[in-house]
Design an enzyme around this catalytic site. Structure first.
Site, short mmCIF file in Angstrom:
data_model
loop_
_atom_site.label_atom_id
_atom_site.label_comp_id
_atom_site.label_asym_id
_atom_site.label_seq_id
_atom_site.Cartn_x
_atom_site.Cartn_y
_atom_site.Cartn_z
N GLY A 68 2.05 0.39 9.47
CA GLY A 68 1.83 0.75 10.86
C GLY A 68 2.55 -0.15 11.85
O GLY A 68 2.85 0.25 12.96
N ASN A 116 -6.61 3.18 17.63
CA ASN A 116 -5.29 3.82 17.81
C ASN A 116 -5.35 5.27 17.41
O ASN A 116 -6.09 5.67 16.52
CB ASN A 116 -4.21 3.05 17.04
CG ASN A 116 -3.94 3.62 15.66
OD1 ASN A 116 -3.18 4.59 15.50
ND2 ASN A 116 -4.59 3.06 14.65
N MET A 118 -2.12 7.01 17.16
CA MET A 118 -0.67 7.15 17.29
C MET A 118 -0.18 8.47 16.72
O MET A 118 0.73 9.09 17.26
CB MET A 118 0.03 5.97 16.63
CG MET A 118 -0.36 4.64 17.27
SD MET A 118 0.85 3.36 17.01
CE MET A 118 2.13 3.80 18.13
N PHE A 120 1.30 9.09 13.68
CA PHE A 120 2.56 8.95 12.93
C PHE A 120 3.83 9.16 13.76
O PHE A 120 4.65 10.03 13.43
CB PHE A 120 2.63 9.96 11.77
CG PHE A 120 1.65 9.79 10.66
CD1 PHE A 120 0.95 8.62 10.49
CD2 PHE A 120 1.45 10.82 9.74
CE1 PHE A 120 0.04 8.47 9.45
CE2 PHE A 120 0.55 10.68 8.70
CZ PHE A 120 -0.16 9.51 8.56
N SER A 180 -5.06 8.75 7.42
CA SER A 180 -5.00 8.52 8.87
C SER A 180 -5.89 9.55 9.55
O SER A 180 -5.83 10.74 9.23
CB SER A 180 -3.56 8.66 9.36
OG SER A 180 -3.59 8.76 10.77
N ASN A 182 -5.58 10.46 12.56
CA ASN A 182 -4.90 10.95 13.76
C ASN A 182 -3.93 12.10 13.53
O ASN A 182 -3.21 12.49 14.44
CB ASN A 182 -4.17 9.78 14.44
CG ASN A 182 -5.12 8.64 14.75
OD1 ASN A 182 -6.19 8.88 15.32
ND2 ASN A 182 -4.77 7.44 14.36
N THR A 183 -3.90 12.62 12.32
CA THR A 183 -3.10 13.81 12.03
C THR A 183 -4.10 14.87 11.56
O THR A 183 -4.78 14.67 10.55
CB THR A 183 -2.06 13.52 10.93
OG1 THR A 183 -1.15 12.54 11.44
CG2 THR A 183 -1.29 14.76 10.53
N LYS A 222 -3.73 5.58 -0.31
CA LYS A 222 -4.48 4.88 0.74
C LYS A 222 -5.64 5.75 1.23
O LYS A 222 -5.42 6.88 1.66
CB LYS A 222 -3.56 4.52 1.91
CG LYS A 222 -4.27 3.70 2.99
CD LYS A 222 -3.29 2.98 3.88
CE LYS A 222 -3.99 2.18 4.96
NZ LYS A 222 -3.06 1.47 5.82
N ASN A 251 -8.02 2.53 5.36
CA ASN A 251 -7.41 2.85 6.66
C ASN A 251 -8.44 2.58 7.77
O ASN A 251 -9.47 1.96 7.51
CB ASN A 251 -6.97 4.31 6.65
CG ASN A 251 -5.70 4.53 7.46
OD1 ASN A 251 -5.61 4.04 8.60
ND2 ASN A 251 -4.73 5.22 6.92
C1 LIG Z 1 -1.79 0.50 15.83
C2 LIG Z 1 -2.03 0.80 14.39
C3 LIG Z 1 -1.18 1.68 13.72
C4 LIG Z 1 -1.39 1.96 12.37
N1 LIG Z 1 -0.53 2.81 11.73
C5 LIG Z 1 -0.70 3.06 10.41
C6 LIG Z 1 0.21 3.88 9.70
O1 LIG Z 1 1.21 4.36 10.25
N2 LIG Z 1 -0.04 4.12 8.40
C7 LIG Z 1 -1.12 3.59 7.73
O2 LIG Z 1 -1.28 3.83 6.53
N3 LIG Z 1 -2.00 2.79 8.38
C8 LIG Z 1 -1.81 2.51 9.68
N4 LIG Z 1 -2.69 1.69 10.33
C9 LIG Z 1 -3.87 1.17 9.60
C10 LIG Z 1 -3.62 -0.23 9.03
O3 LIG Z 1 -2.58 -0.24 8.09
C11 LIG Z 1 -4.91 -0.76 8.35
O4 LIG Z 1 -5.22 0.06 7.25
C12 LIG Z 1 -6.10 -0.77 9.30
O5 LIG Z 1 -5.71 -1.12 10.60
C13 LIG Z 1 -7.19 -1.74 8.85
O6 LIG Z 1 -6.70 -3.06 8.77
P1 LIG Z 1 -6.88 -4.16 9.95
O7 LIG Z 1 -8.33 -4.15 10.33
O8 LIG Z 1 -6.40 -5.44 9.36
O9 LIG Z 1 -6.02 -3.68 11.07
C14 LIG Z 1 -2.49 1.38 11.68
C15 LIG Z 1 -3.34 0.50 12.36
C16 LIG Z 1 -3.13 0.19 13.68
C17 LIG Z 1 -4.05 -0.77 14.39
#
Ligand SMILES: Cc1cc2nc3c(=O)[nH]c(=O)nc-3n(C[C@H](O)[C@H](O)[C@H](O)COP(=O)(O)O)c2cc1C
Length: 368
Positions: A68, A116, A118, A120, A180, A182-183, A222, A251
């Protein structure tokens, strides 16, 4: 220095702008010859004893960058030099897409959390691969793949296959993101026949690719933290059935544990950071019990220090990843976690992370 100086400056900007700024600064800095060596000297330090072999890959240390942050593969060298054992790039989708419109990242500062949505945003697979060539690769790289938002769930397998074929020669492992929030509909891929069909066709493709390229690239799935016990058990059974190489847990969550009244808590999207920590650790613990140590787990969710990392590892994670912790604690967190893990090994009188973990896990299980 990060918390006193850099973070307050970054937090003056919107979260997405600050994110883009960091990526751009890192990318620009790497145009200066010798910068990598300097960053590595200052940030990474000497991490001994923490190497671990998971999925047949020798990781120099167990702390990875979660997916991410470097979605488009432009800063692999920069993140690697900060001291990460590996970086997971993406999520990358087959075709270019903008992601969701409007403001889509919210900082919940007092909770050390982020929401978030976002959706993708991705340059698409061709540009992503061009970026890897253009900006260079370093260290161990996982590539996280997803489906385009316009692809119906009934045709999702085709998107994952297309992305997998494209990234296969460039990745040390491939992460299949079906979690995710968000999709629309993506998380349906975690259930029953959908998951069985997806993993079956990706596993077949892995066999084909291995034969043609004479090179095995492991697959990691994941998953979300928002799964009940039956759903988790069903995922574990399907992972075992198809001999998937690892599970990444977890996630972001769609729940708002203990923070229902926090600013932005009502915004749609996935919550990450401190409030996710206990939830994701519990998923790892249950998953480990189902998988019986036959499939490695990469633990992620709310890790902010070495104790959080260790808790996830004792619950069953062989490797851990960070994202939100990096935003709040800064890049020094990588070294602090590694140093903390080194201390655990020293006090256990062990020279192997894997042995120390096995011992700690069996102790915990005997006590139950
Ligand atoms: C802004 C943002 C964007 C993310 N985008 C993705 C992504 O594109 N693909 C994905 O598998 N996880 C994505 N994640 C999830 C992180 O990889 C992670 O699984 C999740 O944030 C939990 O870990 P953390 O508490 O250390 O952030 C995103 C997280 C954040 C905060």
């Amino acid at each position: 220095m990060y918390k006193k100086l850099i973070r307050p400056i970054l937090f003056l900007f919107s979260a997405e702008f600050a994110h883009k700024l960091i990526i751009r600064l890192l990318r620009t800095a790497y145009m200066v010859p010798g910068i990598g060596m300097l960053v590595r000297m200052v940030m990474a330090g000497q991490i001994k004893k923490l190497s671990i072999n998971i999925m047949g890959i020798d990781f120099p240390n167990p702390v990875g960058l979660a997916a991410g942050l470097d979605k488009n593969g432009t800063c692999t060298r920069g993140f690697s030099d900060l001291g990460f054992g590996w970086v997971e790039l993406g999520t990358v989708t087959p075709k270019f897409q903008k992601g969701n419109p409007g403001r889509r990242i919210f900082r919940l500062e007092s909770d050390h959390a982020i929401i978030n949505r976002m959706g993708f945003p991705s340059v698409g697979i061709n540009r992503f691969l061009m970026n890897l060539r253009l900006f260079g690769k370093k260290g161990i790289i996982g590539i996280n793949i997803g489906k385009n938002s316009t692809t119906p769930i009934s045709q999702a397998n085709d998107d994952y296959l297309m992305a997998m074929r494209a990234v296969y020669p460039h990745a040390h492992y491939i992460a299949i993101n079906i979690s995710s929030p968000n999709t629309t509909g993506l998380r349906e891929l975690q259930s029953g026949d959908n998951l069985d069909s997806l993993l079956s066709c990706l596993k077949q493709e892995q066999i084909v690719q291995t034969q043609t390229r004479r090179h095995y690239v492991p697959l990691a799935v994941k998953i979300a933290p928002d799964l009940d016990d039956d759903e988790l058990k069903s995922i574990a059974d399907t992972v075992l059935k198809h001999k998937i190489d690892a599970v990444i847990a977890t996630n972001t969550t769609v729940t708002r544990p203990g923070m229902e009244n926090a600013l932005y808590a009502t915004e749609n999207g996935g919550l990450s950071g401190k409030p996710l920590k206990a939830m994701s650790t519990e998923i790892i613990r249950k998953l480990y019990n189902h998988l019986q140590g036959k499939v490695p787990i990469i633990g992620v969710g709310g890790i902010e220090n070495a104790t959080d990392a260790w808790d996830k590892m004792v619950a069953g994670a062989d490797l851990i990843q960070i994202y939100t912790g990096l935003i709040y604690e800064g890049p020094g967190l990588i070294r602090r976690i590694n140093r903390g893990l080194e201390r655990r090994l020293r006090s256990a009188g062990s020279s192997s992370l894997q042995d120390t973990l096995n011992e700690a896990r069996s102790g915990i299980r005997l006590m139950r």
